[in-house]
Design a protein around this motif. Structure first.
Motif, short mmCIF file in Angstrom:
data_model
loop_
_atom_site.label_atom_id
_atom_site.label_comp_id
_atom_site.label_asym_id
_atom_site.label_seq_id
_atom_site.Cartn_x
_atom_site.Cartn_y
_atom_site.Cartn_z
N LEU A 38 -37.16 -10.73 -43.11
CA LEU A 38 -37.85 -12.26 -42.76
C LEU A 38 -37.11 -13.25 -42.22
CD1 LEU A 38 -40.60 -12.17 -45.85
CD2 LEU A 38 -40.74 -11.17 -43.25
N LYS A 39 -35.83 -13.18 -43.05
CA LYS A 39 -34.86 -14.25 -42.38
C LYS A 39 -34.66 -14.36 -40.96
CE LYS A 39 -32.67 -15.35 -46.86
NZ LYS A 39 -31.61 -15.69 -47.49
N TYR A 40 -35.07 -13.28 -40.31
CA TYR A 40 -34.70 -13.33 -38.89
C TYR A 40 -35.72 -13.40 -37.85
CZ TYR A 40 -30.32 -11.32 -40.99
OH TYR A 40 -29.35 -11.46 -41.81
N LEU A 41 -36.87 -13.50 -38.59
CA LEU A 41 -38.06 -13.38 -37.76
C LEU A 41 -38.32 -15.05 -37.06
CD1 LEU A 41 -40.59 -11.32 -39.63
CD2 LEU A 41 -39.32 -10.67 -37.71
N GLY A 125 -43.21 -20.21 -33.37
CA GLY A 125 -41.98 -18.95 -33.47
C GLY A 125 -42.90 -17.70 -33.03
N ASP A 126 -42.42 -16.84 -32.39
CA ASP A 126 -42.95 -15.46 -32.38
C ASP A 126 -43.20 -14.50 -33.59
OD1 ASP A 126 -43.46 -15.88 -29.56
OD2 ASP A 126 -41.44 -14.96 -28.78
N GLU A 130 -36.14 -10.99 -30.47
CA GLU A 130 -35.61 -10.38 -29.53
C GLU A 130 -35.63 -8.81 -29.70
OE1 GLU A 130 -35.01 -11.65 -26.39
OE2 GLU A 130 -36.03 -13.22 -27.06
N GLY A 131 -35.70 -8.05 -28.74
CA GLY A 131 -35.50 -6.46 -28.72
C GLY A 131 -36.73 -5.61 -29.50
N ASP A 137 -45.50 -6.85 -24.14
CA ASP A 137 -44.46 -5.96 -23.19
C ASP A 137 -45.31 -5.00 -22.34
OD1 ASP A 137 -42.38 -7.53 -24.06
OD2 ASP A 137 -42.40 -6.18 -26.02
N SER A 138 -46.64 -4.52 -22.57
CA SER A 138 -47.27 -3.63 -22.12
C SER A 138 -47.76 -4.10 -20.60
CB SER A 138 -48.71 -3.40 -22.86
OG SER A 138 -49.44 -2.58 -22.06
#
Length: 149
Positions: A38-41, A125-126, A130-131, A137-138
């Motif tokens: 969660l800390k990276y979202l 925030g998304d 990334e990645g 992305d479709s």
């Protein structure tokens, strides 16, 4: 969402409680491990978190009037999207499961639906960083552009 509805495909709303955010707001981060996902979202980064906490507090206003939790309100909003939408909240506790089921009995007016949707539209925030590939992305063309074979 129109294409899946035109094709009669159900919609699974994955992590509809914001990975626990709707149940506790920023308190969710008080006991996270150092390397917790969660800390990276993006939604939970400091530059977005305070803004999103304000939205959480606004969501809590109507649920206090309705006598439900913010989690129940979020699930009720999804249930009101149509019979083809199925929220998939994860939980490890029976009491949370019972609360989630309680969302089925919450009735929302058109005005309440609009208010909740307007708050959802301003989340910062998304959902993923990334990645990580998502439906965004479709390159699937719109159903209206398909030709019968």
């Amino acid at each position: 969402m129109l294409v899946v509805r035109e094709l009669g495909i159900g919609i699974a709303a994955y992590c509809p409680l914001g990975r626990g955010f709707f149940s506790s707001g920023t308190k969710l981060f008080e006991n996270l491990q150092r390397d917790d996902f969660l800390k990276y979202l993006p939604r939970f980064q400091p530059e977005n978190l305070q803004h999103n906490q304000t939205i959480f507090e606004k969501v809590n206003e109507p649920d206090a009037k309705k006598g439900c939790t913010s989690s129940q309100l979020a699930l009720a909003w999804l249930h009101h999207q149509g019979n083809d939408v199925c929220p998939v909240p994860g939980t490890t506790k029976i009491e949370n499961l019972n609360q989630n089921i309680g969302a089925l009995s919450i009735k929302l007016t058109r005005e309440e639906m609009t208010e909740i949707e307007s708050l959802a539209d301003i989340v910062k925030g998304d959902r993923y960083g990334e990645g990580i590939r998502t439906w965004k992305d479709s390159d699937t063309p719109l159903l209206s552009s398909w030709k019968a074979v």
